[in-house]
Design an enzyme around this catalytic site. Sequence first.
Site, short mmCIF file in Angstrom:
data_model
loop_
_atom_site.label_atom_id
_atom_site.label_comp_id
_atom_site.label_asym_id
_atom_site.label_seq_id
_atom_site.Cartn_x
_atom_site.Cartn_y
_atom_site.Cartn_z
CD GLU A 25 -0.93 0.64 3.69
OE1 GLU A 25 -1.48 1.73 3.50
OE2 GLU A 25 -0.91 0.08 4.80
CE LYS A 160 0.92 2.27 15.00
NZ LYS A 160 0.89 2.24 13.53
N1 PSU Z 1 -2.50 1.47 10.77
C1 PSU Z 1 -1.16 1.61 10.93
N2 PSU Z 1 -0.45 2.29 10.00
C2 PSU Z 1 -1.05 2.84 8.88
C3 PSU Z 1 -2.46 2.67 8.71
C4 PSU Z 1 -3.14 1.98 9.69
O1 PSU Z 1 -0.62 1.12 11.90
O2 PSU Z 1 -0.37 3.47 8.05
C5 PSU Z 1 -3.14 3.20 7.47
C6 PSU Z 1 -3.42 2.05 6.48
O3 PSU Z 1 -3.30 2.56 5.16
C7 PSU Z 1 -4.87 1.72 6.75
C8 PSU Z 1 -5.43 3.08 7.05
O4 PSU Z 1 -5.54 1.10 5.69
O5 PSU Z 1 -4.42 3.72 7.82
C9 PSU Z 1 -6.74 3.01 7.83
O6 PSU Z 1 -7.28 4.28 7.88
P1 PSU Z 1 -8.82 4.49 8.35
O7 PSU Z 1 -8.80 4.07 9.79
O8 PSU Z 1 -9.08 5.95 8.15
O9 PSU Z 1 -9.64 3.58 7.50
#
Ligand code: PSU
Length: 305
Positions: A25, A160
């Site tokens: 990604e 996380k």
């Molecule tokens: N969790 C992490 N590092 C990240 C992300 C999540 O530890 O970089 C990023 C990933 O790209 C994940 C996105 O798909 O954040 C999720 O964002 P949201 O919660 O807004 O869907």
Amino acid sequence: MTQFLNIAPEVVAAIQERRPVVALESTIIAHGMAFPQNAETAFAVESIIREEGAVPATIAVRAGKLKVGLSQTEIETLARNGASITKLSTRDLPHAVAMGRDGATTVASTMRIAALAGIRIFATGGIGGVHRGAATSFDISADLGEMALSNVAVVTAGAKAILDLGLTIERLETLGVPVVGYGTDEFPAFYSRSSGLKCPMRVDRPEEMAALMQAKWEMGLRGGIVVANPIPADFEIPASEITPLIEKAVEEAQAEKIEGKDVTPFLLARLARATAGRSLAANIELVKNNASVAARIARAYWETV
Ligand code: PSU
Ligand code: MN
């Protein structure tokens, strides 16, 4: 589809010849880490995948095309421009394509694009999930919904603890998504190997994971698989150390009324600052480890199907 997809020639050749490819990604590059560590990590991860005998395909949106396999220059541009790059989840793809825009893809949108290209394995750091307080905020990452739709196995160091990990596992169960501990009985908590939560199932070898993937998709069960791969022990930060910092970051986000897609990047940035680099070192190592495991699973998968 070809009018929307732009797949690098090396990746096209590997897909056509049924050789292993690992998707990566780009939100982790633009929003998950700061420059220059984000660029260094992105390049290191691609090298690890190559050393393990697979082809890396970093995914992003470029001038309205769903780009599979970025050049070094494109990766560096994403890394340098960080915060000004648009974060694109699945719901954002039609607008970005229609308007000819650029953007970084999350786990959800990367899964979708990988599936469209015929890629079956994807390595990331940590997936999104059910946020703490979701009962009132309704903040549940589109990463989970996508897991029900796209046939891609995602290698992740669990998730996380900025999230409610228990509710995240519950939601994945509802969506019919296998959450598989890779060499562990516990769902890993990103910086920590342990979360106190059980993984519903476990495999220990790439061949077992490949067989699980094949079984799921050949039975006609649609959707993804969470390959929960714990951080290497030497780099973990114990939950007792990181949890209070996470709780403080969540409180700050609420106090500053951070909402929607800004929540995750805000929490990640606060945590990086609060741990003064230690969390960054851990983050880099777990991503590399996920890339290596993903490449080995990809190899096993394409040997068996
Ligand atoms: N969790 C992490 N590092 C990240 C992300 C999540 O530890 O970089 C990023 C990933 O790209 C994940 C996105 O798909 O954040 C999720 O964002 P949201 O919660 O807004 O869907
Ligand atoms: Mn969200």
